[in-house]
Every structure is written in C-alpha cells, then in structure tokens.
Design an enzyme around this catalytic site. Structure first.
Site, PDB file in Angstrom:
ATOM      1  N   ARG A  60       0.818  -1.126  -0.025  1.00  0.00           N
ATOM      2  CA  ARG A  60      -0.108   0.068   0.080  1.00  0.00           C
ATOM      3  C   ARG A  60       0.813   1.403   0.080  1.00  0.00           C
ATOM      4  NH1 ARG A  60      -3.635  -1.252   4.985  1.00  0.00           N
ATOM      5  NH2 ARG A  60      -2.929  -3.412   4.792  1.00  0.00           N
ATOM      6  N   GLU A  97       0.875  -5.616  13.385  1.00  0.00           N
ATOM      7  CA  GLU A  97      -0.243  -5.379  14.451  1.00  0.00           C
ATOM      8  C   GLU A  97      -0.630  -7.176  14.303  1.00  0.00           C
ATOM      9  OE1 GLU A  97      -3.705  -3.073  13.308  1.00  0.00           O
ATOM     10  OE2 GLU A  97      -4.622  -3.319  15.165  1.00  0.00           O
TER      11      GLU A  97
HETATM   12  C1  PRP Z   1      -0.141  -2.674   6.623  1.00  0.00           C
HETATM   13  C2  PRP Z   1       0.144  -0.956   5.984  1.00  0.00           C
HETATM   14  C3  PRP Z   1       1.451  -0.808   6.905  1.00  0.00           C
HETATM   15  C4  PRP Z   1       1.600  -1.744   7.898  1.00  0.00           C
HETATM   16  C5  PRP Z   1       1.210  -0.781   9.413  1.00  0.00           C
HETATM   17  O1  PRP Z   1       0.791  -3.287   5.653  1.00  0.00           O
HETATM   18  O2  PRP Z   1      -0.243  -1.023   4.826  1.00  0.00           O
HETATM   19  O3  PRP Z   1       2.285  -1.123   5.831  1.00  0.00           O
HETATM   20  O4  PRP Z   1       0.729  -2.641   7.949  1.00  0.00           O
HETATM   21  O5  PRP Z   1       1.479  -1.811  10.442  1.00  0.00           O
HETATM   22  P1  PRP Z   1       2.552  -1.443  11.344  1.00  0.00           P
HETATM   23  O6  PRP Z   1       2.680   0.063  11.767  1.00  0.00           O
HETATM   24  O7  PRP Z   1       2.193  -2.200  12.572  1.00  0.00           O
HETATM   25  O8  PRP Z   1       3.851  -1.885  11.051  1.00  0.00           O
HETATM   26  P2  PRP Z   1       0.429  -4.938   5.448  1.00  0.00           P
HETATM   27  O9  PRP Z   1       1.853  -5.574   6.112  1.00  0.00           O
HETATM   28  O10 PRP Z   1      -0.930  -5.345   6.055  1.00  0.00           O
HETATM   29  O11 PRP Z   1       0.914  -5.187   3.951  1.00  0.00           O
HETATM   30  P3  PRP Z   1      -0.079  -4.554   2.662  1.00  0.00           P
HETATM   31  O12 PRP Z   1       0.585  -3.085   2.596  1.00  0.00           O
HETATM   32  O13 PRP Z   1       0.791  -5.181   1.490  1.00  0.00           O
HETATM   33  O14 PRP Z   1      -1.391  -4.728   2.719  1.00  0.00           O
HETATM   34  N1  ADE Z   2      -2.305  -2.345   8.763  1.00  0.00           N
HETATM   35  C1  ADE Z   2      -1.852  -2.504  10.226  1.00  0.00           C
HETATM   36  N2  ADE Z   2      -2.925  -2.338  11.058  1.00  0.00           N
HETATM   37  C2  ADE Z   2      -4.115  -1.857  10.230  1.00  0.00           C
HETATM   38  C3  ADE Z   2      -5.457  -1.697  10.121  1.00  0.00           C
HETATM   39  N3  ADE Z   2      -6.014  -1.607  11.493  1.00  0.00           N
HETATM   40  N4  ADE Z   2      -6.157  -1.507   8.890  1.00  0.00           N
HETATM   41  C4  ADE Z   2      -5.583  -1.402   7.946  1.00  0.00           C
HETATM   42  N5  ADE Z   2      -4.030  -1.602   7.682  1.00  0.00           N
HETATM   43  C5  ADE Z   2      -3.633  -2.097   8.766  1.00  0.00           C
HETATM   44 MG    MG Z   3       1.717  -1.800   4.158  1.00  0.00          MG
END
Ligand code: PRP
Ligand code: ADE
Ligand code: MG
Length: 172
Positions: A60, A97
């Site tokens: 993302r 998370e």
């Molecule tokens: C999500 C979001 C952030 C991260 C935040 O990514 O896009 O990159 O989690 O969480 P944090 O602050 O606890 O590290 P995710 O790893 O779910 O993957 P994606 O971006 O590929 O959907």
């Molecule tokens: N990445 C980590 N925590 C998230 C949340 N609550 N919603 C969307 N993306 C996330």
């Molecule tokens: Mg991410």
C-alpha cells in the site's frame, strides 16, 4: 474535504478484534485521491522536506509513494516483501499488528549521500516504518522523515520512530 469519510471500516479483518481501515474506497474516489496526494505534497513542502527519493513499502505504500515522488520531483525506491527484489538486497525482520514478516531493499537503490522520505498508507504499531528506517540505516543514507495517510494513535507507532518529522493526514 472529509478524507475520513472516504475510508471504509471493516470490523474483524483480517483477524477478530482488528478494525481494518480500508483505503480502497479513498483510491476509488477521484477527488479524494487527488486531494490526498496534493495535501501530502503541500505538507512535505511546509516541513521543508526535499527528498531525493521517496521510499515506499509494499504494497500500500507504493500507491501513495509513487504519486508523491512524482509531485516532489523525487525518485521512488520500493521496499518489498521477501524474495521479490531481483538484485542483491538488505533484509530486516519486523513485527506487524497481526503477525511478523521481513522486508528487503536493493543494496544499490540509494547512495549514502542521498536524502529520503519514508511513505506508507498507515502507521499502526510502527513495526513496518521502523524496519524500513533500519534498512536505510544499513545503507547509511539520511532519512528526512515519515509520511502516512492514516495514524492509529492508540498503537503508539510513532514512539518507535526516530525523532524526525512525521506527517499524517487522518487519525484514529
Ligand atoms: C499494513 C499497512 C502498513 C503496515 C502498518 O501493511 O499498509 O504498511 O501494515 O502496520 P505497522 O505499523 O504495525 O507495521 P501490510 O503489512 O498489512 O501489507 P500491505 O501493505 O501489503 O497490505
Ligand atoms: N495495517 C495494520 N493495521 C491496520 C489496520 N487496522 N487497518 C488497515 N491496515 C492496517
Ligand atoms: Mg503495508
């Protein structure tokens, strides 16, 4: 513009107890998307941030990092999940998370004299952003700050980050 109204809340995704903040509804809204990138750009300028590169985290972070790089006339460097980048990489483990993973960057993506801004859609625990800063520390380049569309305040992610500017647009 009320950006928060363009974020969709999905309870219990991907696990019970997590409220997932879904940015696909923001991306889907032409004026909302433009306003998001324009506001992020303006805030970077207000902070006097002139990075040589935006560093965005898969997946993302790519969605917002590339248009921001274009606006700031910077390059873009992808930080990817393991096994995706083809050349020699630096790797680092991090906590999410909802789980754990590792991230990689090309060793030759950026030289030590360059300035970078780390960009992601959301900061939750801060694990992803901290890990990305750790990868850039291995390279030795200067991190100017961080920018996120969304901050989940109660998870305290910003406390994990170095004392640098942190730009955010929406708080929960
Ligand atoms: C999500 C979001 C952030 C991260 C935040 O990514 O896009 O990159 O989690 O969480 P944090 O602050 O606890 O590290 P995710 O790893 O779910 O993957 P994606 O971006 O590929 O959907
Ligand atoms: N990445 C980590 N925590 C998230 C949340 N609550 N919603 C969307 N993306 C996330
Ligand atoms: Mg991410």
């Amino acid at each position: 513009m009320d950006l928060k109204s363009l974020i969709r809340d999905i309870p219990d995704f991907p696990k019970p107890g997590i409220v997932f903040r879904d940015i696909t509804t923001l991306l889907n809204h032409p004026q909302g998307l433009r306003y998001t990138i324009d506001t992020l750009t303006a805030k970077c300028r207000d902070y006097g941030l002139s990075p040589d590169y935006i560093v965005g985290m898969e997946s993302r972070g790519f969605l917002f990092g590339v248009p921001l790089a274009y606006q700031l006339e910077a390059g873009f460097i992808p930080v990817r999940k393991p096994g995706k980048l083809p050349a020699a990489v630096h790797s680092i483990e991090y906590d999410l998370e909802y789980g754990s993973d590792s991230l990689e960057i090309h060793q030759d993506a950026v030289a030590s004299h360059h300035k970078v801004l780390i960009v992601d859609d959301l900061i939750a625990t801060g694990g992803t952003a901290k890990a990305t800063a750790g990868l850039l520390e291995k390279i030795g380049c200067e991190v100017l700050g961080f920018a996120f569309i969304i901050e989940l305040i109660d998870l305290g992610g910003r406390e994990k980050l170095p004392d640098l500017p942190i730009i955010t647009l929406i708080d929960y």
